[in-house]
Design an enzyme around this catalytic site. Structure first.
Site, PDB file in Angstrom:
ATOM      1  N   GLU A 274       2.529  -6.175  -1.787  1.00 35.06           N
ATOM      2  CA  GLU A 274       1.568  -6.510  -2.837  1.00 35.06           C
ATOM      3  C   GLU A 274       2.160  -7.533  -3.798  1.00 35.06           C
ATOM      4  O   GLU A 274       1.487  -8.472  -4.212  1.00 35.06           O
ATOM      5  CB  GLU A 274       1.173  -5.271  -3.661  1.00 35.06           C
ATOM      6  CG  GLU A 274       0.746  -4.068  -2.890  1.00 35.06           C
ATOM      7  CD  GLU A 274       1.876  -3.100  -2.610  1.00 35.06           C
ATOM      8  OE1 GLU A 274       1.690  -1.889  -2.849  1.00 35.06           O
ATOM      9  OE2 GLU A 274       2.937  -3.545  -2.143  1.00 35.06           O
TER      10      GLU A 274
ATOM     11  N   CYS B  74       2.960   1.651  -4.980  1.00 40.30           N
ATOM     12  CA  CYS B  74       3.818   2.472  -5.835  1.00 40.30           C
ATOM     13  C   CYS B  74       3.345   2.284  -7.278  1.00 40.30           C
ATOM     14  O   CYS B  74       2.508   1.419  -7.565  1.00 40.30           O
ATOM     15  CB  CYS B  74       5.283   2.058  -5.678  1.00 40.30           C
ATOM     16  SG  CYS B  74       5.666   0.414  -6.346  1.00 40.30           S
TER      17      CYS B  74
END
Length: 158
Positions: free
Chosen positions: A77, A103
């Site tokens: 990401e 996360c």
């Protein structure tokens, strides 16, 4: 044969991008889209110009940081977002497809940059052995739509 949906195409691409990763522990891919167009791609690994973990440390992967995570890796990401930012691409209202749930650190970046929807395939919590999907919960709490990918089964009936 039915036409694949954009969701199917982008998740399949994220899965394929994951195979480009040099990570020994986990391969993750990400596709950032806006208005049915791809605006950026990413996969996890160390920053360009540093080490490729599978070449430098093929048995163990890169050294661990104080929390037991990769000391060099950028998450998929992060790579997709950083590339878009570097190229001055507007990410406000975009959708992120990623093969592993974000996360908590990535979730904060996703929210801050204005991504409005995240579709993820596998559980980060299960991978890390933690009790809660922290990144997903953070995103949901602050209004980002988050969906766990479930590939639709195609019926063979006529």
């Amino acid at each position: 044969m039915p036409r694949p949906s954009f969701d199917e195409i982008y998740m399949h691409l994220a899965e394929q991008l994951a195979q480009r990763s040099h990570c020994v522990k986990m391969k993750v891919g990400a596709v950032l889209t806006k208005d049915t167009r791809i605006i950026s791609l990413g996969y996890n690994g160390p920053p360009a110009g540093t080490h490729n973990c599978d070449e430098e440390w093929p048995e163990t992967g890169c050294p661990r940081d104080s929390k037991g995570s990769c000391s060099l890796a950028l998450h998929a990401e992060q790579n997709a977002i950083l590339y878009a930012a570097k190229n001055k691409v507007d990410m406000e209202g975009s959708t992120l497809y990623v093969t592993l749930a974000p996360c908590i650190a990535c979730a904060r970046v996703i929210f801050s940059i204005g991504i409005k929807k995240v579709i993820y395939k596998d559980s980060y919590a299960e991978y890390k052995g933690i009790g809660i999907e922290e990144g997903v919960e953070f995103l949901k709490k602050f209004g980002v739509e988050v969906i766990r990918w479930k590939k639709k089964r195609v019926s063979n009936r006529k």
